[in-house]
Write a protein that holds these residues in place. Structure first.
Motif, mmCIF file in Angstrom:
data_model
loop_
_atom_site.group_PDB
_atom_site.id
_atom_site.type_symbol
_atom_site.label_atom_id
_atom_site.label_comp_id
_atom_site.label_asym_id
_atom_site.label_seq_id
_atom_site.Cartn_x
_atom_site.Cartn_y
_atom_site.Cartn_z
ATOM 1 N N UNK A 188 4.212 -9.138 -12.058
ATOM 2 C CA UNK A 188 4.370 -8.583 -10.712
ATOM 3 C C UNK A 188 3.007 -8.262 -10.116
ATOM 4 N N UNK A 189 2.922 -8.368 -8.765
ATOM 5 C CA UNK A 189 1.684 -8.056 -8.078
ATOM 6 C C UNK A 189 0.930 -9.288 -7.627
ATOM 7 N N UNK A 190 -0.322 -9.077 -7.218
ATOM 8 C CA UNK A 190 -1.179 -10.158 -6.765
ATOM 9 C C UNK A 190 -1.816 -10.907 -7.922
ATOM 10 N N UNK A 191 -2.659 -11.866 -7.595
ATOM 11 C CA UNK A 191 -3.221 -12.760 -8.602
ATOM 12 C C UNK A 191 -3.914 -12.013 -9.737
ATOM 13 N N UNK A 192 -4.785 -11.068 -9.418
ATOM 14 C CA UNK A 192 -5.598 -10.447 -10.457
ATOM 15 C C UNK A 192 -4.843 -9.394 -11.247
ATOM 16 N N UNK A 252 6.815 -10.447 -3.973
ATOM 17 C CA UNK A 252 5.992 -9.357 -3.463
ATOM 18 C C UNK A 252 5.668 -9.598 -1.990
ATOM 19 N N UNK A 253 4.847 -8.743 -1.437
ATOM 20 C CA UNK A 253 4.476 -8.842 -0.022
ATOM 21 C C UNK A 253 3.966 -10.228 0.342
ATOM 22 N N UNK A 254 3.201 -10.859 -0.541
ATOM 23 C CA UNK A 254 2.560 -12.136 -0.217
ATOM 24 C C UNK A 254 3.528 -13.316 -0.269
ATOM 25 N N UNK A 255 4.633 -13.171 -0.989
ATOM 26 C CA UNK A 255 5.666 -14.216 -1.069
ATOM 27 C C UNK A 255 5.082 -15.585 -1.395
ATOM 28 N N UNK A 294 7.034 1.612 6.080
ATOM 29 C CA UNK A 294 8.434 2.015 5.908
ATOM 30 C C UNK A 294 9.348 0.808 5.667
ATOM 31 N N UNK A 295 8.876 -0.386 6.003
ATOM 32 C CA UNK A 295 9.703 -1.587 5.831
ATOM 33 C C UNK A 295 9.782 -2.031 4.377
ATOM 34 N N UNK A 296 8.866 -1.552 3.546
ATOM 35 C CA UNK A 296 8.854 -1.953 2.135
ATOM 36 C C UNK A 296 9.257 -0.769 1.265
ATOM 37 N N UNK A 297 10.503 -0.753 0.783
ATOM 38 C CA UNK A 297 11.009 0.410 0.034
ATOM 39 C C UNK A 297 10.257 0.671 -1.268
ATOM 40 N N UNK A 298 9.643 -0.363 -1.875
ATOM 41 C CA UNK A 298 8.942 -0.135 -3.138
ATOM 42 C C UNK A 298 7.557 0.484 -2.915
ATOM 43 N N UNK A 299 7.127 0.603 -1.655
ATOM 44 C CA UNK A 299 5.932 1.396 -1.368
ATOM 45 C C UNK A 299 6.399 2.840 -1.223
ATOM 46 N N UNK A 300 6.222 3.610 -2.260
ATOM 47 C CA UNK A 300 6.885 4.920 -2.360
ATOM 48 C C UNK A 300 6.310 5.962 -1.414
ATOM 49 N N UNK A 301 4.989 5.950 -1.201
ATOM 50 C CA UNK A 301 4.358 6.961 -0.354
ATOM 51 C C UNK A 301 4.496 6.570 1.114
#
Length: 513
Positions: free
Chosen positions: A120-124, A153-156, A312-319
């Motif tokens: 999960x996440x970006x490339x690095x 993820x965000x980058x799809x 707010x559009x991304x629920x997995x961004x908790x803060x």
């Protein structure tokens, strides 16, 4: 008498016929022998020519290895612009003639089961996770299935493992440590397709003992276990030395990008080197970064609202509710392009140096980049160095674009990240491995305070510049020990930013990328 005469004549005729036949055979035999000798000579000429050609090719290949650009082989560059161009030409001409690579012997062990992982996440972030998962599979004596990359993820980014990394090299280069397969055996694959397997997220920052005591029994019971989260799942510190060294081996040797990515990266580096030294600025100021962090310094009202809606559009961004000013003062925001221009000037970075922007689209566009462009007019990006046709296959594949930036960042004379995200940390560690190449690690908490004092007029430019330089004298990627904070792994130094266990002279034994 007549019969006798006829017989004698017949005998003479037969004898003459036999003699003629014999002569014919002799002539044919002689002709055959001459042909054979000619063929033998021709074969010897061909064989000798082949040997000579092969010897030349091997010698030229050796020269290519000695002269060629080393960014993609994992070692620092130290060749001139002219030799760089010559080496590039040799690389292009002799790529086909490289001698076959000697594979390490397979490690024989009793297989305890199969481990599937979804990164999960970006490339690095995924790169570091793959290193951890290989290491875990090795010490559990299980078979690892080639990791699945994040596509949600965000980058799809729809890229598969083999679209970014050389999968065959990945498998074969590690065969003396762990068995890796591209997919499960048919019987187990069918079971997984039917949902008959165990899936779970491992606990973050765990010791290898957690995997041995908790995960291994599950693999032995279910035969196949799927780890559906892989970010930061192995502790930075307190691991056996062989664990840490294997993490390094995977990162610096086994994870090689595809030939297409490497070739394009080599071309970008060659274009930059033709015009002198260059600095890579990892300007982490894209829309997703600002929305996630809540950092809105310098943004107008409409931009702040747009970034808030995105968060707010991304629920997995908790803060969700974030005080941008407080976060900035704590050093938790990426530097803005305007702040970055001030800091580079304060550090006496040459105004005429090429600055390669390793980043996605900068939020605010030219308006936000104006100060930086005025201070450093030789700003370039991969999109300005290459033709659009060169990047056609990389469009909408953010991880592949990030791989290009990674390669250029490794080879740069100076690397400056404006935020300590995953790319900044992994590139920092890789540059340490390459010989502690100059990497300016910005102390953002101190810098924003100095910037505010200078902006208010309480610090002169000379005092501001002196304070910036003095505070970063020992933040240039020099050898140092990782900061260890027991029970607070998120706050301590990241293993991949400073893999100190692998930075000994013995690290030269690793095969270059």
């Amino acid at each position: 008498m007549c019969r006798s005469g006829r017989s004698e004549k017949k005998g003479v005729v037969i004898a003459m016929g036999l003699k003629a036949l014999s002569g014919s055979r002799v002539e044919k035999l002689k002709s055959s022998m001459m042909t054979s000798r000619s063929r033998m000579k021709l074969w010897m000429i061909r064989a000798t020519t082949s040997v000579l050609l092969w010897t030349c090719i091997v010698q030229l290949t050796a020269l290519g290895e000695m002269w060629g650009p080393r960014v993609l082989k994992g070692w620092p560059s130290c060749f001139s612009q002219d030799s760089s161009a010559a080496a590039a030409a040799l690389d292009d001409k002799l790529a086909w003639s490289a001698p076959p690579r000697v594979l390490p012997p397979k490690r024989i062990y009793k297989n305890n089961g199969y481990l599937m992982v979804s990164c999960n996440g970006g490339l690095n972030q995924m790169r570091a996770a793959i290193c951890d998962m290989v290491t875990i599979a090795r010490y559990l004596n299980v078979t690892l299935i080639v990791p699945e990359l994040d596509k949600t993820s965000f980058w799809a980014d729809p890229s598969e493992f083999e679209d970014i990394f050389d999968v065959d090299h990945f498998i074969t280069s590690l065969r003396d440590e762990v068995r890796i397969l591209k997919e499960l055996p048919p019987r187990l694959k069918k079971r997984v397709e039917q949902g008959v397997f165990y899936s779970m997220p491992p606990i973050s920052w765990s010791d290898i003992s957690y995997y041995r005591n908790q995960i291994l029994p599950l693999i032995q019971k279910y035969k196949v276990v799927h780890l559906n989260r892989t970010d930061a799942r192995l502790a930075n510190n307190g691991q056996p030395l062989e664990i840490q060294k294997l993490r390094c081996r995977v990162n610096f040797s086994a994870l090689r990008f595809t030939s297409q990515i490497e070739e394009l990266g080599r071309r970008v580096i060659r274009l930059l080197r033709q015009n002198g030294p260059f600095l890579v600025l990892h300007l982490r100021y894209e829309m997703d970064m600002l929305a996630f962090s809540g950092c809105t310094q310098g943004c107008n009202k409409d931009e702040v609202e747009e970034l808030t809606r995105m968060r707010y559009a991304y629920p997995w961004w908790k803060e969700k509710i974030i005080n941008s000013d407080l976060k900035r003062k704590d050093g938790l925001c990426p530097l803005t392009p305007e702040e970055t221009a001030l800091i580079l000037r304060a550090l006496d970075i040459d105004r005429n140096i090429q600055i390669y922007i390793a980043a996605g689209e900068i939020y605010g566009g030219e308006r936000r980049m104006a100060s930086l462009a005025a201070a450093y007019p030789r700003l370039v990006r991969k999109e300005t160095l290459l033709e659009s046709s060169d990047l056609r296959f990389f469009q909408n594949h953010s991880s592949q674009m990030a791989a290009l930036d990674y390669l250029v960042s490794l080879e740069s004379d100076i690397f400056v990240p404006t935020y300590d995200g995953n790319m900044a940390k992994v590139v920092e560690g890789h540059r340490r491995f390459l010989g502690f190449k100059k990497t300016i690690l910005l102390d953002r908490r101190l810098l924003v305070d100095l910037i505010d004092q200078y902006s208010k007029g309480s610090l002169s430019w000379d005092d501001f510049s002196s304070a910036v330089k003095e505070s970063h004298r020992d933040r240039m990627g020099n050898p140092t020990n990782r900061l260890v904070i027991p029970d607070r792994p998120k706050e301590e130094d990241y293993f991949y930013a400073n893999p100190q266990e692998c930075l000994q002279p013995s690290s030269s034994s690793y095969e270059p990328l």
